[in-house]
Scaffold this active site. Structure first.
Site, PDB file in Angstrom:
ATOM      1  CD  GLU A  67     -39.544  -0.080 -32.798  1.00 27.43           C
ATOM      2  OE1 GLU A  67     -40.034   1.071 -32.793  1.00 27.43           O
ATOM      3  OE2 GLU A  67     -38.432  -0.373 -33.263  1.00 27.43           O
ATOM      4  NE  ARG A 293     -47.244  10.295 -27.938  1.00 29.34           N
ATOM      5  CZ  ARG A 293     -46.563   9.131 -27.942  1.00 29.34           C
ATOM      6  NH1 ARG A 293     -46.058   8.655 -26.837  1.00 29.34           N
ATOM      7  NH2 ARG A 293     -46.378   8.482 -29.056  1.00 29.34           N
ATOM      8  CE  LYS A 303     -41.638   1.807 -26.697  1.00 28.16           C
ATOM      9  NZ  LYS A 303     -41.717   1.164 -28.009  1.00 28.16           N
TER      10      LYS A 303
HETATM   11  P1  ATP Z   1     -41.415   4.738 -30.134  1.00 27.62           P
HETATM   12  O1  ATP Z   1     -40.871   6.081 -30.018  1.00 27.62           O
HETATM   13  O2  ATP Z   1     -40.439   3.663 -29.837  1.00 27.62           O
HETATM   14  O3  ATP Z   1     -42.241   4.477 -31.373  1.00 27.62           O
HETATM   15  P2  ATP Z   1     -43.931   4.587 -28.817  1.00 27.62           P
HETATM   16  O4  ATP Z   1     -44.246   5.241 -27.525  1.00 27.62           O
HETATM   17  O5  ATP Z   1     -44.654   5.005 -30.022  1.00 27.62           O
HETATM   18  O6  ATP Z   1     -42.399   4.678 -28.925  1.00 27.62           O
HETATM   19  P3  ATP Z   1     -44.728   1.928 -29.498  1.00 27.62           P
HETATM   20  O7  ATP Z   1     -44.197   0.652 -29.009  1.00 27.62           O
HETATM   21  O8  ATP Z   1     -44.571   2.218 -30.940  1.00 27.62           O
HETATM   22  O9  ATP Z   1     -44.092   3.056 -28.616  1.00 27.62           O
HETATM   23  O10 ATP Z   1     -46.247   2.079 -29.063  1.00 27.62           O
HETATM   24  C1  ATP Z   1     -47.215   1.081 -29.226  1.00 27.62           C
HETATM   25  C2  ATP Z   1     -48.574   1.691 -29.252  1.00 27.62           C
HETATM   26  O11 ATP Z   1     -48.821   2.378 -28.045  1.00 27.62           O
HETATM   27  C3  ATP Z   1     -48.704   2.695 -30.376  1.00 27.62           C
HETATM   28  O12 ATP Z   1     -49.947   2.497 -31.014  1.00 27.62           O
HETATM   29  C4  ATP Z   1     -48.648   4.017 -29.681  1.00 27.62           C
HETATM   30  O13 ATP Z   1     -49.396   4.968 -30.344  1.00 27.62           O
HETATM   31  C5  ATP Z   1     -49.225   3.695 -28.299  1.00 27.62           C
HETATM   32  N1  ATP Z   1     -48.679   4.602 -27.289  1.00 27.62           N
HETATM   33  C6  ATP Z   1     -47.393   4.766 -26.953  1.00 27.62           C
HETATM   34  N2  ATP Z   1     -47.251   5.733 -26.030  1.00 27.62           N
HETATM   35  C7  ATP Z   1     -48.487   6.178 -25.746  1.00 27.62           C
HETATM   36  C8  ATP Z   1     -49.021   7.177 -24.870  1.00 27.62           C
HETATM   37  N3  ATP Z   1     -48.234   7.917 -24.087  1.00 27.62           N
HETATM   38  N4  ATP Z   1     -50.352   7.357 -24.840  1.00 27.62           N
HETATM   39  C9  ATP Z   1     -51.156   6.609 -25.621  1.00 27.62           C
HETATM   40  N5  ATP Z   1     -50.725   5.678 -26.477  1.00 27.62           N
HETATM   41  C10 ATP Z   1     -49.411   5.453 -26.555  1.00 27.62           C
END
Ligand code: ATP
Ligand code: MG
Length: 593
Positions: A67, A293, A303
């Site tokens: 996002e 994650r 974030k």
């Molecule tokens: P938000 O709370 O804004 O949704 P988010 O960490 O999920 O934050 P995104 O931009 O939606 O951020 O994440 C993009 C992709 O990265 C998603 O598929 C998410 O699952 C993956 N991702 C984000 N953080 C992690 C992490 N710590 N480990 C592994 N994958 C991650």
């Protein structure tokens, strides 16, 4: 013949031998192509099984769906490496999709930054850059289709009632009085929601599933909300926005994604993911697979918290080398290949865990050990005068650039009567086993001569040693006839009048305490945990003159001090270096014990 019990074992044995040979022959970045296919995690097993069963026409198509509401961090790197890596391994494709269905905090700057970071990590989406917001017309049409089938309705309960009606983990939910609205009324209301006739929150489009479902996500979840907010790409064209649970499966399907990899918190959403795709009768029913994650100890990955640190100026910006953002790691001196190696090593699992920063540091040390040029830099200088060295004489001594890589050649280092060494390398009253410089003792100066301390000068008011007086042994020159004369210590040094001034930024973990887990991250007052020594600036350093022409971003090993990266803050007058990582490998120790 090798006495190994299976093909797999003999393959691994051969792979190890081949790798060792390659290393010895100097092919440092050799990767066994079958290493990748050897990965046996549950995601790859599932994909293999799907391919064998003929699902998805035998094609693998993944996506990385950030996002654009923040910059990418090391957690995203795990997801990037997984999605793009799997596509590569299975000769498939991976899309970059900006998942921009939630207008509140999204921004074009983030879109640019995300692309830059994914490219920097070494991955390529070719012409497959997509925006979920481009699917809004299709998503809207799918929603209308659900209403017509009686699978979605417009609910006009307020947010509070809706929450109360949802029930709890132990109690079923209750049906909304609006649940059985006529299809025609639902169509009319939904169209008017879209046309901006209602205020935010006045109505919600919900899926009609089961208010008694044990999985709360299936209790008539919201599909569309009214949000009269400016969208960074589409402006005011839309007044209704789809929820993640509606937009994500359909975006996957529209792009022909075979395997939709997401983090564990979406496991309970999978029945809804499948429900949406089934009820919308799509051509491609993507398979959602969840993995744990990445959490890293002693740092911040949410974030929201990263943004708070930046906005409240606890750090200098998104690329502050203390942050685990890709921009921060890059400025700190991390290489894309070290980050990819790290992501490969941590693997994927179904259980949440916390990874030590030491594992990431181990990966960057391994990489820089092979690639970084060695230089000498003195962080806290102490003057040394070599009494028997002729005044005005300068020798250009030869130094090896990288003992791991002879192709990096040699350089000249100026040596003269007045030198600088590290304050820590001299003690007037040395403790036991102090094999550095002290009165009467000898040490070798790296690439140069053996010197003996014959006197010192002190600041009369503070008693601090200001000058160490030495004599040198002209026969002890490195590479010369007496070069093998043994002394216990070897010190790094620079020639005082030739050295370049530099500022060095030393880093410690952002947060205090070792096992900072995601739960600790949840604590409101994570600011209390900020490590006051996360950045220590040492301003009066001196480095070898050969660094004068280095480019920002170049990486070096300062002998005995660690790996450093030239920061863009450098000027002609003063170089600025970030310490990427010290030389001490605490991971190797952990592994050993
Ligand atoms: P938000 O709370 O804004 O949704 P988010 O960490 O999920 O934050 P995104 O931009 O939606 O951020 O994440 C993009 C992709 O990265 C998603 O598929 C998410 O699952 C993956 N991702 C984000 N953080 C992690 C992490 N710590 N480990 C592994 N994958 C991650
Ligand atoms: Mg997300």
């Amino acid at each position: 013949m090798l006495g190994l019990s299976s093909d797999r074992q003999s393959f691994q044995f051969l792979a190890t031998v081949t790798k060792r040979l390659c290393r010895e022959l100097g092919f440092t970045s050799f990767v066994m192509s079958s290493d990748l296919h050897n990965q046996q995690d549950f995601i790859r097993s599932k994909i293999r099984a799907d391919l064998e069963a003929g699902r998805f026409g035998g094609q693998v198509h993944t996506r990385f769906p950030p996002e654009p509401n923040g910059h990418l961090h090391i957690g995203h790197a795990k997801s990037i490496c997984l999605n793009f890596g799997i596509a590569q391994e299975f000769s498939g494709k991976c899309n970059l999709r900006l998942d921009d269905t939630n207008p509140a905090k999204e921004h074009m700057d983030y879109v640019q930054s995300i692309q830059e970071d994914v490219r920097w990590l070494g991955f390529d989406w070719e012409d497959r850059l997509f925006f979920a917001s481009d699917y809004f017309p299709q998503l809207y049409a799918f929603a209308v289709g659900l209403i017509k089938k009686g699978r979605a309705y417009v609910d006009s309960l307020g947010a509070e009632d809706m929450r109360a009606f949802r029930g709890t983990l132990t109690e079923p939910g209750r049906e909304s009085p609006y649940r059985n609205r006529a299809v025609a009324d639902n169509l009319d209301l939904f169209a008017r929601m879209k046309d901006g006739e209602f205020a935010d929150g006045a109505h919600v489009l919900r899926a009609k599933i089961d208010m008694a479902a044990s999985n709360i996500n299936m209790r008539d979840p919201a599909l569309y909300r009214i949000r009269r907010v400016l969208h960074y790409r589409l402006g005011t064209s839309w007044c209704v926005y789809p929820t993640y649970d509606f937009a994500h499966p359909l975006s996957d399907s529209l792009e022909g994604i075979s395997h939709s990899l997401c983090t564990l918190e979406f496991e309970d959403h999978r029945p809804l993911y499948d429900w949406v795709l089934r009820e919308c009768e799509v051509a491609c029913h993507s398979q959602q697979i969840e993995f744990a994650r990445l959490n890293v100890a002693s740092t911040v990955m949410s974030k929201r918290k990263l943004l708070q640190l930046v906005e409240e100026r606890h750090v200098a910006g998104w690329d502050d080398p203390r942050l685990p953002t890709l921009k921060g790691l890059r400025r700190r001196g991390y290489t894309p290949s070290a980050i990819r190696t790290f992501c490969e090593r941590i693997g994927v699992a179904k259980r949440d865990s916390v990874i030590e920063m030491a594992l990431l540091e181990h990966a960057i040390r391994e990489d820089l050990n092979q690639t970084a040029q060695r230089v000498m830099g003195v962080l806290r200088p102490l003057r040394v005068i070599i009494e028997n060295y002729p005044e005005g004489q300068v020798e250009e001594l030869e130094a090896v650039n990288n003992p791991e890589d002879p192709s990096q050649g040699k350089r000249k280092v100026p040596f003269s009567r007045e030198l600088l060494i590290e304050q820590d390398d001299f003690r007037e009253e040395p403790p036991k086993k102090f094999f550095r410089l002290s009165p009467g003792q000898e040490v070798r100066l790296r690439y140069a001569y053996i010197v003996r301390c014959v006197g010192l000068e002190k600041d009369p008011s503070t008693g601090q040693v200001t000058v160490v007086r030495c004599t040198y042994d002209p026969d002890s020159k490195s590479g010369g006839s007496q070069a093998n004369r043994k002394v216990k210590g070897t010190l790094h040094w620079v020639s005082q009048h030739h050295a370049m001034p530099a500022e060095v930024r030393l880093y410690e973990p952002l947060l205090l305490g070792q096992a900072v887990s995601s739960s600790l991250e949840e604590e409101k007052d994570f600011l209390d945990l900020l490590n006051p020594r996360s950045l220590v600036t040492v301003s009066d350093c001196r480095v070898e003159p050969c660094l004068a022409h280095a480019l920002a971003g170049s990486r070096f090993q300062f002998e005995r001090q660690g790996y450093f990266c030239l920061d863009p803050d450098s000027t002609q007058q003063q170089l600025v270096f970030n310490r990427t990582v010290s030389l001490r490998d605490s991971w190797a120790k952990i592994e050993k014990s």
